[in-house]
Design a protein around this motif. Sequence first.
Motif, PDB file in Angstrom:
ATOM      1  N   ASN A 146       0.521  -1.608  -0.342  1.00  0.00           N
ATOM      2  CA  ASN A 146       0.050   0.281   0.046  1.00  0.00           C
ATOM      3  C   ASN A 146       0.738   1.551   0.100  1.00  0.00           C
ATOM      4  OD1 ASN A 146      -0.508   1.810   2.936  1.00  0.00           O
ATOM      5  ND2 ASN A 146      -0.043   0.045   3.422  1.00  0.00           N
ATOM      6  N   SER A 147      -0.026   2.348  -0.796  1.00  0.00           N
ATOM      7  CA  SER A 147       1.215   3.676  -0.975  1.00  0.00           C
ATOM      8  C   SER A 147       0.240   4.298  -0.603  1.00  0.00           C
ATOM      9  CB  SER A 147       1.410   4.022  -2.363  1.00  0.00           C
ATOM     10  OG  SER A 147      -0.649   3.758  -3.269  1.00  0.00           O
ATOM     11  N   ARG A 148      -1.004   4.108   0.808  1.00  0.00           N
ATOM     12  CA  ARG A 148      -1.321   5.316   2.163  1.00  0.00           C
ATOM     13  C   ARG A 148      -0.854   5.290   2.726  1.00  0.00           C
ATOM     14  NH1 ARG A 148      -7.349   4.035   2.045  1.00  0.00           N
ATOM     15  NH2 ARG A 148      -7.028   6.586   2.384  1.00  0.00           N
ATOM     16  N   VAL A 149      -0.233   4.347   3.088  1.00  0.00           N
ATOM     17  CA  VAL A 149       0.175   4.903   4.125  1.00  0.00           C
ATOM     18  C   VAL A 149       1.266   3.985   4.419  1.00  0.00           C
ATOM     19  CG1 VAL A 149      -0.073   3.363   7.287  1.00  0.00           C
ATOM     20  CG2 VAL A 149      -2.457   3.526   5.569  1.00  0.00           C
ATOM     21  N   ASP A 208      -3.748  -7.602  10.366  1.00  0.00           N
ATOM     22  CA  ASP A 208      -5.347  -6.591  10.847  1.00  0.00           C
ATOM     23  C   ASP A 208      -5.555  -5.285  10.309  1.00  0.00           C
ATOM     24  OD1 ASP A 208      -8.248  -6.074  10.329  1.00  0.00           O
ATOM     25  OD2 ASP A 208      -7.909  -7.794  12.568  1.00  0.00           O
ATOM     26  N   ASN A 209      -6.089  -4.366   9.397  1.00  0.00           N
ATOM     27  CA  ASN A 209      -6.248  -2.696   9.509  1.00  0.00           C
ATOM     28  C   ASN A 209      -7.510  -2.374  10.232  1.00  0.00           C
ATOM     29  OD1 ASN A 209      -5.427  -0.747   7.498  1.00  0.00           O
ATOM     30  ND2 ASN A 209      -7.679  -0.968   7.172  1.00  0.00           N
ATOM     31  N   PRO A 210      -7.208  -0.663  10.621  1.00  0.00           N
ATOM     32  CA  PRO A 210      -5.895  -0.461  10.828  1.00  0.00           C
ATOM     33  C   PRO A 210      -5.194  -1.014  11.937  1.00  0.00           C
ATOM     34  CG  PRO A 210      -7.435   0.949  11.988  1.00  0.00           C
ATOM     35  CD  PRO A 210      -8.349  -0.135  11.163  1.00  0.00           C
ATOM     36  N   GLY A 211      -3.626  -0.429  11.714  1.00  0.00           N
ATOM     37  CA  GLY A 211      -2.583  -0.392  12.544  1.00  0.00           C
ATOM     38  C   GLY A 211      -1.460  -1.592  12.572  1.00  0.00           C
ATOM     39  N   GLY A 216      -8.712  -9.750  14.707  1.00  0.00           N
ATOM     40  CA  GLY A 216      -9.047  -9.342  16.155  1.00  0.00           C
ATOM     41  C   GLY A 216      -8.904  -7.864  16.490  1.00  0.00           C
ATOM     42  N   THR A 217      -7.721  -7.039  16.285  1.00  0.00           N
ATOM     43  CA  THR A 217      -8.187  -5.660  16.488  1.00  0.00           C
ATOM     44  C   THR A 217      -8.687  -4.908  15.387  1.00  0.00           C
ATOM     45  OG1 THR A 217      -5.509  -6.259  15.375  1.00  0.00           O
ATOM     46  CG2 THR A 217      -5.564  -6.373  17.604  1.00  0.00           C
ATOM     47  N   GLY A 218      -8.586  -5.103  14.032  1.00  0.00           N
ATOM     48  CA  GLY A 218      -9.043  -4.146  13.406  1.00  0.00           C
ATOM     49  C   GLY A 218     -10.833  -4.627  13.006  1.00  0.00           C
ATOM     50  N   GLU A 219     -10.042  -4.655  11.284  1.00  0.00           N
ATOM     51  CA  GLU A 219     -11.697  -5.100  10.476  1.00  0.00           C
ATOM     52  C   GLU A 219     -11.895  -5.940   9.356  1.00  0.00           C
ATOM     53  OE1 GLU A 219     -11.494  -1.155   8.477  1.00  0.00           O
ATOM     54  OE2 GLU A 219      -9.624  -1.870   6.481  1.00  0.00           O
ATOM     55  N   GLU A 241       2.267 -11.368   9.277  1.00  0.00           N
ATOM     56  CA  GLU A 241       3.451 -10.213   8.963  1.00  0.00           C
ATOM     57  C   GLU A 241       2.286  -9.062   9.745  1.00  0.00           C
ATOM     58  OE1 GLU A 241       6.103  -8.654   5.607  1.00  0.00           O
ATOM     59  OE2 GLU A 241       4.119  -9.107   5.197  1.00  0.00           O
ATOM     60  N   TYR A 242       3.035  -9.210  10.811  1.00  0.00           N
ATOM     61  CA  TYR A 242       2.050  -8.437  12.276  1.00  0.00           C
ATOM     62  C   TYR A 242       2.925  -7.726  13.312  1.00  0.00           C
ATOM     63  CZ  TYR A 242       0.461 -11.863  15.161  1.00  0.00           C
ATOM     64  OH  TYR A 242       0.550 -13.084  15.904  1.00  0.00           O
ATOM     65  N   ARG A 243       2.348  -6.584  13.912  1.00  0.00           N
ATOM     66  CA  ARG A 243       3.622  -6.160  15.028  1.00  0.00           C
ATOM     67  C   ARG A 243       2.590  -6.424  15.939  1.00  0.00           C
ATOM     68  NH1 ARG A 243       3.379  -1.605  11.864  1.00  0.00           N
ATOM     69  NH2 ARG A 243       5.541  -1.518  10.159  1.00  0.00           N
ATOM     70  N   PRO A 244       3.215  -6.908  16.593  1.00  0.00           N
ATOM     71  CA  PRO A 244       1.934  -7.287  17.579  1.00  0.00           C
ATOM     72  C   PRO A 244       1.868  -6.442  18.645  1.00  0.00           C
ATOM     73  CG  PRO A 244       4.185  -9.242  17.717  1.00  0.00           C
ATOM     74  CD  PRO A 244       3.963  -8.435  17.076  1.00  0.00           C
TER      75      PRO A 244
END
Length: 259
Positions: A146-149, A208-211, A216-219, A241-244
């Motif tokens: 993604n080039s948005r965030v 997950d997104n956002p964050g 379970g932390t997003g949408e 590939e997520y940041r806990p």
Amino acid sequence: MPAFAANLSMLFTEADFMDRFRLAREAGFTGVEYLFPYEWPEEDLKRELESHGLTQVLFNLPPGNWAAGERGIACLPDRVEEFEAGVDHAIRYARSLGCRQVNCLAGIRPNTLDESVAWQTLVDNVGHAAVRFEDEGMTLCLEAINSRVDIPGFFLDTSARVMQLIETVDADNVKLQYDLYHMQIMEGDLIRSVECLLPWIGHVQFADNPGRHEPGTGEINFRNVFAALDRLGYGGWVGAEYRPRGSTTESLDWFRNGA
Ligand SMILES: O=C(O)[C@@H](O)C(=O)CO
Ligand SMILES: [Mg+2]
């Protein structure tokens, strides 16, 4: 459930890099991926993989100067020699680690670089890497980011753009790396997209997104997305590939209990 790989650049960062292999295995993972292997000797990485019975699922081609903000050099015409040397370097590591797939980061196109020149450079570089990888029986993945965030200006930021590149290069061993996090930001419609793109998908990653945290932390409805991957017969790996948000152990409920 699909076969999950722990991304050691983001998970288990409470520990030194070399200890993360053991922690991934103890948590139940059978595969690992991470950004780059190049700062460690191949023998050390191989020893960790073998002693914990882990598969090296994926890593990236050398990205240029990561610390200075570069995110791949494949679209940069003045870096072709470096790109080709990077392909050779990656192949040496992939051989020793038994890794069958390597991801190519397209890079950020500077405003001063003409779009058509960047595109042709990318086509030529990916074509070159595909031939070199073919000789090794390996797959080259291309990730849309993604080039948005996360990476403004990243040259390949949609699945359509990667598919255009795959069609142009026209090599059987060039595949799409479908990162659910990036694609949720850029496109949404995840399950239908995976269904349409499945024959070209070589690797899947998620957060997950956002964050960019755990399921379970997003949408994103990961239970349904993972079930769709199973139903569609996706046979590749899925990289966590997520940041806990807290500790890695606390973040693994999706893995222990099903997303
Ligand atoms: O999604 C990501 O950020 C990664 O898969 C990567 O390889 C580099 O940015
Ligand atoms: Mg990714």
